[in-house]
Design an enzyme around this catalytic site. Sequence first.
Site, PDB file in Angstrom:
ATOM      1  N   SER A 169       0.815  -1.340   0.025  1.00 32.83           N
ATOM      2  CA  SER A 169      -0.008  -0.004  -0.059  1.00 32.83           C
ATOM      3  C   SER A 169       0.770   1.132   0.011  1.00 32.83           C
ATOM      4  O   SER A 169       2.023   1.183   0.459  1.00 32.83           O
ATOM      5  CB  SER A 169      -1.036   0.057   1.236  1.00 32.83           C
ATOM      6  N   TYR A 226      -2.970  -0.002  10.656  1.00 34.10           N
ATOM      7  CA  TYR A 226      -2.819  -0.568   9.107  1.00 34.10           C
ATOM      8  C   TYR A 226      -1.587  -0.045   8.557  1.00 34.10           C
ATOM      9  O   TYR A 226      -0.960  -0.714   7.724  1.00 34.10           O
ATOM     10  CB  TYR A 226      -4.004   0.214   8.501  1.00 34.10           C
TER      11      TYR A 226
END
Length: 708
Positions: free
Chosen positions: A585, A598
């Site tokens: 990501s 996250y």
Amino acid sequence: MSEIIGKTSFKHVSYLWDDAKAAELEGDEVALLLYRSNLLGADLRLTNYGGGNTSCKAMAKDPLMGQETEVMWIKGSGGDIGTLTRSGLAALYIDRLRSLENVYRGIEHEDEMVELFNHCIYDLASKAPSIDTPLHGFLPFKHIDHLHPDAAIAIAAAKDGKRITQDLFNGELGWVDWQRPGFDLGLKLRKCLAENPGIRGIMLGSHGLFTWGDTAYESYVNTLTVIERCAEYLEANYGKQRPVFGGVKITPSAAESRHRQAAALAPVLRGFCSSVHHMVGHFTDDERVLEFINSNDLGRLAPLGTSCPDHFLRTKISPLVLDLAPDADLSDAEALKATLAPAFEAYRTMYRQYYDACKHPDSPAMRDPNPVIVLYPGVGLFSFSKDKQTARVAAEFYINAINVMKGAEAISEYTSLPRQEAFDIEYWLLEEAKLQRMPKPKPLTGKVALVTGSAGGIGKAIAKKFVHEGAVVVLNDVNAARLEHAGDEFKAAFGKDACTTAVLDVTDAAGIQRAFDAAVLAFGGVDIIVNNAGLSISKSVEDHTEKDWDLLYNVLVKGQFLVTQAAVAILKKQGIGGDIVNIVSKNALVSGPNNAGYGSAKAAQLHLSRLNAAELGAHKIRVNVVNPDAVISDSNIWAGGWAEGRAKAYGITVAELPAYYAKRTLLNEIILPEDIANACFVLVGGLMNKSTGNVLNVDGGVAMAFVR
């Protein structure tokens, strides 16, 4: 043949004729040919995939002369009668085809006749005529079936096949000795019929069966009746003179044990068989296979090879039989490779000697010397070929060969094609030309991919991209219902050989091993692993719970580690390199609010990728990263409050998120799952085989996420 009309009761073949359906086609002989062909092809006891040939002759108007003329419609080159359509037929003027006898220069000039078939074409849009065309053309019957049923070939391949055929059919079936298909064989069929008027068919030694009728139905029932009689005769003789295949030598272990051994062994075999080209594998422990490989006669019969050319072309000159105990310890991959290496080298040497002894001055170059069929006594049969369908079909053809050997041994003695005849089929210039005309393999042909979380979103898009580019895929997901739907979707779109499925929780090491075992049993191993499974939680530091933290790190970091660990074990067994792509990501590089769990887990995934790349490079295992951002479409990442959390962090509504994410990028683009799939393909498609440890951003351009 009037006695066959109306016979509809069969034990060994399937009578599928529907009078009502046939009545709808009455008057259209070509439609009835297709109907009959599809029925015959639907029963694998009658012929194998792609094998056999069917034809009909009927009157049609000559488009130039306007007169009625006789035309033969016949399955074109490379088709399958089970799925045959009009576009798969060749249509030829019968008078022109038969007139080629006037220019035929003899058997030594056989191959030049194939080009001349084109001068006989009636329908300019028809398929290219096959080498079997004259075999049908020189027989006078309106409808003809040429099939390769195991029951008939067992007799055709028996040492006393000609006598058995004569006795069994009381002279109603002719016999023509083995000869490679072509123009001369067509003339010999005509001669056989002339010398035996009134026969209902012809047995081709070591090859197959010709049967016929004056209507589609008569031909169909005649074909079934002849094959039924062959099968009845074999059944009556199994075990009569001696035990089947000489009796049982090895008592098979339980299925669970066989599959465990097969899963441990398959990647090693695949590595050996992929020394020239990447091969996809197939495994079967069908009861017919077990009866053969566990028998006393295995060592005598297996080296003989197959008899029918259709079988031989798919399975090679002979199989490789492993000298391994069914319960051998296969846990040490390097020791196993050392044990098996001499057997594979001996096979390759045998194949080179076979090529050198049989080649002609104009023979094509020697092809891959590795075996297609590998037999593991007590466990099962492995087959390896360029793709899953070809590997599966090769296994099916070898089972056909087993059936033939079983039948021939029951009634006489099995005989295979002489080595020179086999070579002349395998390296036939016409076969080589057919191979050269085949489409160029796609970039991922021969590759096996396991994409975690591939029942939807990014994972499904990646899996679809890989299949489009030639790979087979192992679909998996923690959600069984979602996975089942995805599996059905892929099989409907790409066929049954494109994928297999396995329920997978990436935090469960035992479940991961089961998924890789499924991949190995379905395809022989794995080449590409995409760690895509994930979830997201967006909360402030104060709101984050320990449970949230553990879940994120278990799925994203531990999951990537466990899947990679299991994959590496298989990749090392194969010894042919591989690719690991981790979907990480932008958040691994960019700091933002409400993202402690996250974002840090993603950072851990990114650095774990670097560490793995550094460690695995020596084994030609490449590890690379794709960094997406804001892939909203069909993604689980937006479930569980993530969208609401991100919208809150940016002070906008959920509906405004896609435009917000696009606007903040340099390219002002919304990122789709297909964009991530394309990036993955860039990394594994063959053009970046010397690249590892890289990060490929697919985020529309986020300057803060630039790696360098």
